[in-house]
Each structure stands twice: as structure tokens, then as C-alpha cells.
Design a protein around this motif. Structure first.
Motif, mmCIF file in Angstrom:
data_model
loop_
_atom_site.group_PDB
_atom_site.id
_atom_site.type_symbol
_atom_site.label_atom_id
_atom_site.label_comp_id
_atom_site.label_asym_id
_atom_site.label_seq_id
_atom_site.Cartn_x
_atom_site.Cartn_y
_atom_site.Cartn_z
ATOM 1 N N ALA A 1 28.910 5.946 51.353
ATOM 2 C CA ALA A 1 28.353 7.234 51.741
ATOM 3 C C ALA A 1 29.454 8.245 52.023
ATOM 4 C CB ALA A 1 27.465 7.064 52.972
ATOM 5 N N PRO A 2 29.174 9.545 51.834
ATOM 6 C CA PRO A 2 30.184 10.582 52.085
ATOM 7 C C PRO A 2 30.733 10.575 53.503
ATOM 8 C CG PRO A 2 28.332 11.484 50.847
ATOM 9 C CD PRO A 2 27.938 10.101 51.262
ATOM 10 N N ALA A 3 29.993 10.028 54.467
ATOM 11 C CA ALA A 3 30.471 9.988 55.856
ATOM 12 C C ALA A 3 31.744 9.168 56.006
ATOM 13 C CB ALA A 3 29.376 9.424 56.766
ATOM 14 N N ASN A 4 32.080 8.355 54.994
ATOM 15 C CA ASN A 4 33.289 7.536 55.048
ATOM 16 C C ASN A 4 34.548 8.293 54.637
ATOM 17 O OD1 ASN A 4 32.291 4.534 55.495
ATOM 18 N ND2 ASN A 4 30.870 5.475 54.057
ATOM 19 N N LEU A 5 34.412 9.482 54.099
ATOM 20 C CA LEU A 5 35.556 10.173 53.501
ATOM 21 C C LEU A 5 36.661 10.468 54.502
ATOM 22 C CD1 LEU A 5 33.799 12.691 51.069
ATOM 23 C CD2 LEU A 5 35.154 10.678 50.451
ATOM 24 N N GLU A 6 36.320 10.750 55.735
ATOM 25 C CA GLU A 6 37.319 11.143 56.726
ATOM 26 C C GLU A 6 37.749 9.997 57.626
ATOM 27 O OE1 GLU A 6 38.666 14.090 56.576
ATOM 28 O OE2 GLU A 6 37.331 14.588 54.896
ATOM 29 N N HIS A 7 37.390 8.760 57.252
ATOM 30 C CA HIS A 7 37.685 7.628 58.129
ATOM 31 C C HIS A 7 38.284 6.472 57.337
ATOM 32 C CE1 HIS A 7 35.375 9.468 61.422
ATOM 33 N NE2 HIS A 7 34.527 9.844 60.484
ATOM 34 N N GLU A 8 39.102 5.677 58.042
ATOM 35 C CA GLU A 8 39.657 4.486 57.403
ATOM 36 C C GLU A 8 38.560 3.455 57.188
ATOM 37 O OE1 GLU A 8 43.164 1.095 58.037
ATOM 38 O OE2 GLU A 8 42.896 2.715 59.500
ATOM 39 N N LEU A 9 38.600 2.799 56.031
ATOM 40 C CA LEU A 9 37.593 1.809 55.696
ATOM 41 C C LEU A 9 37.944 0.454 56.282
ATOM 42 C CD1 LEU A 9 37.015 2.705 51.935
ATOM 43 C CD2 LEU A 9 35.730 3.519 53.928
ATOM 44 N N GLU A 10 36.909 -0.327 56.562
ATOM 45 C CA GLU A 10 37.111 -1.709 56.995
ATOM 46 C C GLU A 10 37.256 -2.621 55.777
ATOM 47 O OE1 GLU A 10 34.853 -3.406 60.234
ATOM 48 O OE2 GLU A 10 33.689 -1.541 60.307
ATOM 49 N N SER A 11 37.906 -3.741 55.999
ATOM 50 C CA SER A 11 38.046 -4.706 54.919
ATOM 51 C C SER A 11 36.695 -5.311 54.557
ATOM 52 C CB SER A 11 38.997 -5.828 55.339
ATOM 53 O OG SER A 11 39.020 -6.858 54.369
ATOM 54 N N PRO A 12 36.387 -5.438 53.251
ATOM 55 C CA PRO A 12 35.219 -6.222 52.848
ATOM 56 C C PRO A 12 35.540 -7.706 52.991
ATOM 57 C CG PRO A 12 36.436 -5.545 50.921
ATOM 58 C CD PRO A 12 37.145 -4.932 52.098
ATOM 59 N N ASP A 13 34.587 -8.553 52.659
ATOM 60 C CA ASP A 13 34.871 -9.985 52.589
ATOM 61 C C ASP A 13 34.086 -10.581 51.435
ATOM 62 O OD1 ASP A 13 36.225 -12.258 53.238
ATOM 63 O OD2 ASP A 13 35.091 -12.694 55.062
ATOM 64 N N ILE A 14 34.579 -11.722 50.939
ATOM 65 C CA ILE A 14 33.992 -12.348 49.759
ATOM 66 C C ILE A 14 34.048 -13.861 49.925
ATOM 67 C CG2 ILE A 14 36.184 -12.369 48.486
ATOM 68 C CD1 ILE A 14 34.558 -11.749 45.935
ATOM 69 N N ASN B 1 43.829 5.214 46.408
ATOM 70 C CA ASN B 1 44.373 4.109 47.190
ATOM 71 C C ASN B 1 43.501 2.871 47.063
ATOM 72 O OD1 ASN B 1 46.772 5.051 48.634
ATOM 73 N ND2 ASN B 1 45.372 6.537 49.574
ATOM 74 N N GLN B 2 44.143 1.737 46.873
ATOM 75 C CA GLN B 2 43.480 0.444 46.917
ATOM 76 C C GLN B 2 43.984 -0.268 48.174
ATOM 77 O OE1 GLN B 2 44.782 -1.363 43.291
ATOM 78 N NE2 GLN B 2 43.586 0.000 41.988
ATOM 79 N N THR B 3 43.065 -0.679 49.054
ATOM 80 C CA THR B 3 43.456 -1.269 50.327
ATOM 81 C C THR B 3 42.572 -2.455 50.678
ATOM 82 O OG1 THR B 3 41.996 0.238 51.547
ATOM 83 C CG2 THR B 3 44.288 0.953 51.212
ATOM 84 N N HIS B 4 42.997 -3.211 51.699
ATOM 85 C CA HIS B 4 42.230 -4.303 52.297
ATOM 86 C C HIS B 4 41.743 -5.334 51.276
ATOM 87 C CE1 HIS B 4 41.636 -0.886 55.194
ATOM 88 N NE2 HIS B 4 42.064 -1.828 56.021
ATOM 89 N N PRO B 5 42.635 -5.988 50.554
ATOM 90 C CA PRO B 5 42.189 -6.980 49.568
ATOM 91 C C PRO B 5 41.741 -8.280 50.227
ATOM 92 C CG PRO B 5 44.576 -6.990 49.710
ATOM 93 C CD PRO B 5 44.105 -5.863 50.588
ATOM 94 N N VAL B 6 40.779 -8.934 49.606
ATOM 95 C CA VAL B 6 40.335 -10.284 49.966
ATOM 96 C C VAL B 6 40.100 -11.036 48.661
ATOM 97 C CG1 VAL B 6 39.330 -9.738 52.214
ATOM 98 C CG2 VAL B 6 37.955 -9.447 50.165
ATOM 99 N N PHE C 1 38.318 -14.323 42.316
ATOM 100 C CA PHE C 1 37.634 -13.052 42.543
ATOM 101 C C PHE C 1 38.351 -12.295 43.651
ATOM 102 C CE2 PHE C 1 34.727 -16.176 40.915
ATOM 103 C CZ PHE C 1 34.030 -15.504 39.918
ATOM 104 N N VAL C 2 38.608 -11.023 43.411
ATOM 105 C CA VAL C 2 39.290 -10.170 44.377
ATOM 106 C C VAL C 2 38.405 -8.972 44.679
ATOM 107 C CG1 VAL C 2 41.359 -8.824 44.888
ATOM 108 C CG2 VAL C 2 41.542 -10.884 43.484
ATOM 109 N N ALA C 3 38.294 -8.624 45.952
ATOM 110 C CA ALA C 3 37.563 -7.423 46.374
ATOM 111 C C ALA C 3 38.495 -6.556 47.208
ATOM 112 C CB ALA C 3 36.317 -7.794 47.172
ATOM 113 N N TRP C 4 38.260 -5.244 47.158
ATOM 114 C CA TRP C 4 39.107 -4.325 47.915
ATOM 115 C C TRP C 4 38.375 -2.999 48.107
ATOM 116 C CZ3 TRP C 4 39.865 -5.499 42.756
ATOM 117 C CH2 TRP C 4 39.832 -4.432 41.848
ATOM 118 N N ASN C 5 38.979 -2.127 48.910
ATOM 119 C CA ASN C 5 38.474 -0.768 49.079
ATOM 120 C C ASN C 5 39.209 0.172 48.135
ATOM 121 O OD1 ASN C 5 36.682 -1.383 51.184
ATOM 122 N ND2 ASN C 5 38.294 -1.201 52.712
#
Length: 447
Positions: free
Chosen positions: A51-64, A404-409, A419-423
């Protein structure tokens, strides 16, 4: 639907069930973006727009995670409103060729906490979505605001039918004063272990809770941090089982990477040892946490160290018999800033992914594609045999040349598939991306 007895304090339990007990009836989340049709065969890639509300904030790491039937589970947290976050789940039952429409797991108010006793540093707590697979069962855990957002609980649910239904949510921590944060999760042989940094008794501690052997998860303090400004207050923990069921917990305390191990299959811990001395990169606070991977003979730990200037990812390996660790840089050829490494052992091979500031030179992606300079952070990938020294030359996981690609799992299907996931972040959008790595010399044939 599975049934489990809620074991937290009554007020915490009631609030959790009221808040998320009907999550299956909530509307689905955003549909995944179209996969890149130009990707080579077996290089499946999917992106889920946030969602656009994430644009001004750092994202959390996903998990897989991947269960024993090869079903792939992906979870992530998204800020749907300024004061609220939502945890989504998507599942693939065809080896990553397609993923289900995202489903809402839970919504929670955003809670803030103080990282220092004097209250001069405020931290916005995330949901910290976590997954762990054990056979056909998947366990999900996250941080949920409770008691009118006065505190939080670590919440857990389980599914044995590929995420079609889940157990009633339980609170893992037994005290509303625990304030769990910076969590980790592992599962093995019908046991689940949860780990977090805990605030009860006015002192930051490393805590675990073991579930599966009794109706009530049993809590165990692992380590009390030093009462000083040098004590690490915001580095995620790491937890893992050995194939024999022994439990390991890794964490950072001040300038040390520490490892605790349990007594055989016991939930109590017999020792805490120092793995390495570190210098933390201050601008990457929270990213220089350890990661763990364990097989039948060895244990591997990664972390970030800035003792030589630029933060670099290090990896230490030891035999379980003696825990005599030997360390090396994962990517010694790089002079770029590195952080946030995750490890995985699959088929006798140690796999590593991490963030790296983009080099001002050409690079090669997994699959052998050449590209020119790219901006921002990128996800790197490298491997080696578990018992060897020296990683393969690092390659980029993805061809994207912007943002930017960040928070890989990462996770494995046990048959050679990685399988790799990231923000993924750019000026105009945020997304969670998942990709199945193609056949390459580094990770062998994709099954």
C-alpha cells in the motif's frame, strides 16, 4: 480447523482472539503483480505490491518456508494505514510457478516502545512475521498489540492443510510485561521454539519458549544483557534446531556474537559461548544480527562486522562436537557495505544471501546476465560446501536495475530448489518479491 488451548494471561488471550480470530473472513489483500515474462524457464518471480502508506517508512523483513510437500509459504507485514499494520500470507502449491491471492492473517495497531531507560530513543515495533515448517505443518508467529495498545504479545498459529485453516491464536509469552521484540522461530520433530528480546523485570533479556511437548509452552531465560549503554537493545535473535533436536540461540550483546546451546533435547541451556568480537555499524543498527544454520555435524553463524571500516558479512563454522569456530568473510572480494545476511543448509551446501550497497562496476546475476552499474542496495548470493572454506563468487539474485532490495530471506524445498524473498523499494512503489533461483553452478540443478 486445528484447536489449541490459549495459554497466556486471560486479558491477553481474549484481546488476541477478538482481534484476529476471524482473519479467514477478512477481505483478500492486493493481487500479485505479473511475473516477468522474459525471465528464463525455472526462474519464477512474483511481486506483491504494498500500500502507498509504506512509501515513507522502512519495510519489515518478509519470511518464507517450505513444508515437506513442497508448498511454499510467504508472509509479510504492510502498513495499510498510518497507525495500523497488516500481516499477509500467500502460498504456492506448484513449486513457485504461481502464488495464491494474499490473505489477511492479522491487523494490529502500531506500538512504540523506548529502547533506553531514560526514554530518549523511541522504537516503532513491527509485526515481525515469522514462519517455520515441520513436515506438513506450518507455524506462523508475529507481534500483536493488545490491552488497548499498552503492550504487545508474541502470537502463534498453526496449519496442517497448506494454510487453508489455522489453529486458534495463542500468546507465546506468559507475562504482559515481557514486551517481546526482535523475534525468531524454528520447528523440528513436532516442537516449536520461539525466541525474543524480553523487557520483564526492568532488564532486557533473551528468552525462549518451547512448545509441542506439553499443552503450555515453557519459557526459559537464556541471557541477561549487561546494564550499560553498550548492551544491544535492538538486534534480532536467531534460533535453530540440530537434526537431533538440540537447540541453539545466537544473539549480539554489546561487542560480542554469542551462542547458547541446550542440554541435548532439553529446553534448558547449558552454556553461552562467545563466537566473535564485533564492531557494529551504527547506521545499520538492527541489521548486524546473527543468522544460524545447523546440520548433523556442523553449525554456521553469520553476522556483520565493521572492524575494518565498511561493514562486512562474516561467517563462522564449527563442528557440533567441539564448537571451535573458524571465521571468514563471505565475500572478501567486495569493498562495499554489507548487512543482513541469512544462512541456509540444504543438501550439504551452505547458502547465504545478504544486502550489499551497489558496486560501481559490472556484475553477474544468477543465470549469468551482465548488467551495468545499479543504484541502491542489491541482494547477493553465494554458496560453499558446509565443511569447506571459501564461498563461491557472489552474484546478484535479481536483474532489477533500479531501487533498493533489502531484507532477504531464503528457503529450500529439499530437492535442490532455492527460494529467496526480499523487499523491493523505489521512489513510487514498495513490493515484496519472491523468486526461485534458476540452475547455476552455485546452487546446482533446480528440481
Amino acid at each position: 480447523m486445528l484447536r489449541r488451548t490459549c495459554i497466556a494471561a486471560t486479558i491477553c488471550s481474549v484481546l488476541i482472539v477478538v482481534g484476529i480470530g476471524v482473519w479467514l473472513r477478512l477481505p483478500p489483500g492486493p493481487a500479485p503483480l505479473a511475473s516477468n515474462a522474459e525471465q528464463p524457464t525455472l526462474m519464477h518471480k512474483h511481486a506483491f505490491e504494498l500500500a502507498p502508506a509504506n512509501l515513507e517508512h522502512e519495510l519489515e523483513s518478509p519470511d518464507i518456508a517450505v513444508d515437506s510437500l513442497g508448498r511454499i509459504y510467504l508472509v509479510w507485514a504492510s502498513r495499510e494505514k498510518e497507525a495500523q499494520k497488516t500481516m499477509f500470507l500467500s502460498v504456492s502449491s506448484d513449486g513457485g510457478e504461481s502464488f495464491s491471492e494474499p490473505r489477511v492473517v492479522s491487523r494490529t495497531a502500531i506500538h512504540e516502545t523506548e529502547l533506553h531507560a531514560a526514554g530518549e530513543s523511541h522504537h516503532e515495533m513491527g509485526m515481525s512475521p515469522r514462519l517455520a515448517a515441520d513436515g506438513e505443518k506450518i507455524t506462523a508467529a508475529w507481534i500483536q498489540s493488545v490491552a488497548e495498545n499498552s503492550t504487545v504479545c508474541l502470537v502463534s498459529i498453526e496449519s496442517t492443510d497448506g494454510g487453508q485453516s489455522f489453529s486458534s491464536p495463542i500468546s507465546v509469552n506468559q507475562s504482559l510485561k515481557a514486551h517481546p521484540n526482535f523475534t525468531s522461530l524454528a520447528a523440528h520433530a513436532d516442537r516449536q521454539v520461539y525466541c525474543w528480546l524480553d523487557l520483564r523485570d526492568q532488564q532486557r533479556q533473551v528468552f525462549t519458549a518451547l512448545a509441542g511437548e506439553s499443552a503450555t509452552p515453557s519459557e526459559h531465560p537464556v541471557f541477561k544483557t549487561a546494564p550499560s549503554d553498550r548492551a544491544c537493545k535492538c538486534c534480532p535473535t536467531a534460533v535453530a534446531f540440530s537434526p537431533e533436536g538440540q537447540l541453539f540461540v545466537a544473539f549480539r550483546e554489546a561487542d560480542q556474537i554469542l551462542l547458547a546451546r541446550s542440554k541435548s533435547r532439553s529446553s534448558g541451556f547449558e552454556s553461552v559461548i562467545e563466537v566473535a568480537k564485533v564492531v557494529s555499524p551504527g547506521h545499520n543498527c538492527g541489521h548486524d544480527c546473527p543468522s544460524l544454520a545447523v546440520d548433523a555435524e556442523r553449525i554456521c553463524i553469520s553476522w556483520t562486522d565493521a572492524s575494518e571500516g565498511a561493514p562486512r558479512v562474516q561467517c563462522a563454522t564449527a563442528k557440533l562436537a567441539n564448537l571451535a569456530f573458524e571465521s571468514e568473510a563471505i565475500n572478501p572480494r567486495s569493498g562495499n557495505a554489507e548487512s543482513n545476511c541469512k544462512l541456509l543448509i540444504a543438501g550439504g551446501v551452505l547458502h547465504a544471501v545478504w544486502e550489499e550497497a551497489s558496486p560501481a562496476e559490472q556484475f553477474i546475476t544468477v543465470g549469468g546476465h551482465d548488467h551495468s552499474e545499479k543504484a541502491g542496495h542489491a541482494i547477493k548470493y553465494s554458496t560453499r560446501k558446509v565443511g569447506d572454506r571459501g564461498f563461491s563468487p557472489a552474484v546478484h539474485v535479481d536483474d532489477a536495475t533500479h531501487g533498493n532490495q533489502t531484507h532477504p530471506v531464503l528457503a529450500s524445498n529439499g530437492k535442490g530448489g532455492i527460494f529467496v524473498a526480499w523487499n523491493q523499494a523505489s521512489d513510487q512503489e514498495r513490493a515484496v518479491v519472491v523468486k526461485r533461483l534458476p540452475q547455476s553452478p552455485a546452487n546446482g540443478p533446480v528440481q
